[in-house]
Write a protein that holds these residues in place. Structure first.
Motif, PDB file in Angstrom:
ATOM      1  N   GLY A 213      30.412  32.551  37.236  1.00  0.00           N
ATOM      2  CA  GLY A 213      29.535  33.338  38.095  1.00  0.00           C
ATOM      3  C   GLY A 213      28.596  32.454  38.884  1.00  0.00           C
ATOM      4  O   GLY A 213      28.950  31.900  39.920  1.00  0.00           O
TER       5      GLY A 213
ATOM      6  N   GLU B 154      37.233  31.531  33.163  1.00  0.00           N
ATOM      7  CA  GLU B 154      36.660  32.781  33.639  1.00  0.00           C
ATOM      8  C   GLU B 154      37.610  33.926  33.330  1.00  0.00           C
ATOM      9  O   GLU B 154      38.789  33.873  33.652  1.00  0.00           O
ATOM     10  CB  GLU B 154      36.401  32.701  35.145  1.00  0.00           C
TER      11      GLU B 154
ATOM     12  N   ALA C 233      37.737  36.959  34.581  1.00  0.00           N
ATOM     13  CA  ALA C 233      38.228  37.673  35.762  1.00  0.00           C
ATOM     14  C   ALA C 233      39.389  36.903  36.397  1.00  0.00           C
ATOM     15  O   ALA C 233      39.482  35.677  36.262  1.00  0.00           O
ATOM     16  CB  ALA C 233      37.108  37.851  36.772  1.00  0.00           C
TER      17      ALA C 233
ATOM     18  N   ARG D 281      34.394  36.737  41.377  1.00  0.00           N
ATOM     19  CA  ARG D 281      34.003  38.141  41.359  1.00  0.00           C
ATOM     20  C   ARG D 281      33.446  38.572  42.709  1.00  0.00           C
ATOM     21  O   ARG D 281      32.743  37.819  43.386  1.00  0.00           O
ATOM     22  CB  ARG D 281      32.966  38.389  40.265  1.00  0.00           C
TER      23      ARG D 281
ATOM     24  N   SER E  69      28.005  37.687  45.070  1.00  0.00           N
ATOM     25  CA  SER E  69      29.374  37.223  45.300  1.00  0.00           C
ATOM     26  C   SER E  69      29.396  36.050  46.274  1.00  0.00           C
ATOM     27  O   SER E  69      30.164  35.093  46.096  1.00  0.00           O
ATOM     28  CB  SER E  69      30.236  38.366  45.820  1.00  0.00           C
TER      29      SER E  69
ATOM     30  N   ASP F 183      34.365  49.542  44.197  1.00  0.00           N
ATOM     31  CA  ASP F 183      34.119  48.324  43.424  1.00  0.00           C
ATOM     32  C   ASP F 183      32.799  48.517  42.690  1.00  0.00           C
ATOM     33  O   ASP F 183      31.737  48.102  43.147  1.00  0.00           O
ATOM     34  CB  ASP F 183      34.076  47.122  44.370  1.00  0.00           C
TER      35      ASP F 183
ATOM     36  N   TYR G 215      29.916  48.331  39.837  1.00  0.00           N
ATOM     37  CA  TYR G 215      29.258  47.549  38.790  1.00  0.00           C
ATOM     38  C   TYR G 215      28.308  48.478  38.064  1.00  0.00           C
ATOM     39  O   TYR G 215      27.480  49.151  38.690  1.00  0.00           O
ATOM     40  CB  TYR G 215      28.478  46.375  39.389  1.00  0.00           C
TER      41      TYR G 215
END
Length: 386
Positions: A9, A30, A32, A36, A99, A255, A257
Motif C-alpha cells: 500500500g 501483496e 491483492a 489497489r 491509490s 469499487d 471500500y
C-alpha cells in the motif's frame, strides 16, 4: 540482508525504497492481484512529512497528483448550505488519492530492484536464530532475515507473530464506506456534507472532470448485522434524506471500500525478527489525517535504524520504536476526538454540532484547529541517516 515486507500500500513501498537504497534485498508480497485502486484521499502536512517525501525524490510527483480539494460545505436535508469550513482549517499541505500515492511509491522502487509478488500472502512464520522461514499461500516457502508487517489494520503478519486482532485493534464505534458515484452528484473541487443523528454523508469531486465519490460514516453494526457490506450500508442509511438515496443507487458493482474506524494499540511493535510498520502497528484511524504521514515517516526511521545498527536487528527495531512511539501515540490521541466529533449521538448533539460548524469560520481561534494538527504532524525530530 534479505527482508520480506507484507503489504504494497503506502508503508510497504516506502520502506522498500529506503532498505533497497541501503543495499538490502527486498521482496514485497501483496494479497491483492495488483496495486489497489479506490479508497480515500490522504493528507501530508508539515515539514516532517514533506521532508521525507522530498528525500525520496517523489514530492514533485505527489504534488502533481494532488486533489486540489477546496472547502467543505455542510447542507441541510434540502441541500441548502448552512455552513462552510475552508480547506485550510482541516486539510493538509497536500491531499492525494491513496491509490495515486501507492502507485507513485511503487514506481519509485521498481527501478531499484525491489521484487513484488502480487496475489499472494503470508500463511506462517517459523523463526530460528538465523532467520525466518515464511510460508505463502501460493509460492514455495522462503527464508528471510527479517519480516516486516506493513499490511494495514487487519495485518496478517501481526496476527501470526503477536496474536489475534482482537487483542490490539480498538474500534471507535464507527464504520466508514467510500465508493464512486455519478459525477453530477459531486460539486467540483469541493465537498458537501449532511449530518444527521449518528450518521454523516459526504459527497465531493476533486476536479471538474474527474469522478465523484461518496463517504459515509455510521455506527458500527452488531456482528449479526455484518456480512454483505452493501446490504449493511443500505440498512444503515434507509430513510436518510438529502441525496442519500441516489448515492445508494451507485453501490451496485462499485469499487467499494468499507471498514471500521479503528486504532491499533500494541505493547510492542517488534518481536524477534518481525516488526510492524504503519497501520499494522499503530493505526491512528482514517479520521486522523495522519495515517499516510506516519507510514512514510515510520518507513524512513525503521530503515535508517536497521541500517545504522549494522545488522543488529534487535537494536534497530528498538531504536525505531523508541523514536516513533511518542509520535504515533500523539496522532492517536487527536484522532479519538475527531471520531467523537464526526458523528455525534442523538438529535440534540447533532443540532449543537451543526450550529458550532456555522460559527467556526467566524471564531477568533479558528486557526487553532489547523495549528493543532500541524503541531501533531511535526512532533518528531528526524535523524539524518547516511
Amino acid at each position: 540482508m534479505h527482508v520480506l515486507i507484507s503489504g504494497a500500500g503506502v508503508a510497504g513501498p516506502a520502506l522498500a525504497y529506503w532498505l533497497r537504497r541501503g543495499g538490502a534485498a527486498v521482496t514485497v508480497v501483496e494479497r491483492a492481484p495488483g496495486l489497489r485502486t479506490g479508497g480515500h484521499a490522504v493528507d501530508f502536512r508539515g515539514d516532517v512529512h514533506l521532508s521525507v517525501l522530498r528525500r525520496m525524490g517523489v514530492l514533485e510527483e505527489v504534488e502533481r497528483h494532488r486533489t486540489g480539494m477546496g472547502a467543505m460545505h455542510y447542507v441541510n436535508e434540502r441541500g441548502r448550505r448552512i455552513s462552510t469550513l475552508p480547506a485550510d482549517l482541516f486539510a493538509g499541505d497536500i491531499e492525494i488519492l491513496r491509490s495515486d500515492l501507492g502507485r507513485i511509491l511503487h514506481d519509485a522502487t521498481v527501478p531499484l530492484g525491489v521484487a513484488y509478488r502480487f496475489g499472494d500472502t503470508v500463511t506462517a512464520l517459523h523463526e530460528d536464530p538465523d532467520g525466518v522461514t515464511v510460508a505463502f499461500e501460493h509460492a514455495p516457502a522462503e527464508r528471510f532475515d527479517l519480516v516486516i508487517g506493513a499490511d494495514g489494520l487487519h495485518s496478517r503478519v501481526r496476527a501470526l507473530a503477536f496474536g489475534p486482532e482482537e487483542q490490539y485493534v480498538r474500534h471507535l464505534g464507527l464504520h466508514c464506506a467510500i465508493f464512486p458515484v455519478p459525477g453530477e452528484l459531486g460539486p467540483p473541487n469541493s465537498a458537501l456534507a449532511y449530518r444527521t443523528a449518528s450518521k454523516v454523508v459526504i459527497v465531493g469531486r476533486s476536479d471538474r472532470s474527474g469522478p465523484a465519490w461518496a463517504q459515509l460514516f455510521f455506527p458500527t453494526p452488531d456482528a449479526a448485522e455484518g456480512g454483505d457490506p452493501q446490504r449493511m450500508i443500505r440498512e444503515a442509511f434507509r430513510g436518510v434524506g438529502w441525496v442519500t438515496p441516489r448515492l445508494l443507487q451507485a453501490l451496485d458493482g462499485s469499487d467499494l471500500y468499507v471498514d471500521s474506524v479503528a486504532q491499533v494499540r500494541m505493547p510492542a511493535w517488534h518481536t524477534g525478527r518481525v516488526a510492524l510498520l504503519g497501520d499494522a502497528g499503530y493505526s491512528p484511524c482514517l479520521l486522523s489525517g495522519m495515517g499516510s504521514g506516519l507510514a512514510v515517516v515510520g518507513a524512513y526511521v525503521l530503515a535508517g535504524e536497521l541500517l545504522r545498527s549494522g545488522g543488529d536487528h534487535a537494536a534497530g527495531f528498538a531504536a525505531y520504536e523508541r523514536l516513533m512511539r511518542p509520535y504515533a501515540e500523539g496522532a492517536q490521541r487527536g484522532a479519538e476526538g475527531n471520531a467523537r466529533m464526526m458523528v455525534p449521538q442523538g438529535r440534540v448533539a447533532t443540532a449543537l454540532l451543526n450550529q458550532y460548524m456555522r460559527l467556526v469560520p467566524y471564531l477568533p481561534g479558528k486557526q487553532m484547529i489547523a495549528n493543532a494538527a500541524r503541531r501533531t504532524a511535526e512532533a518528531v525530530r528526524l535523524p539524518a541517516y547516511a
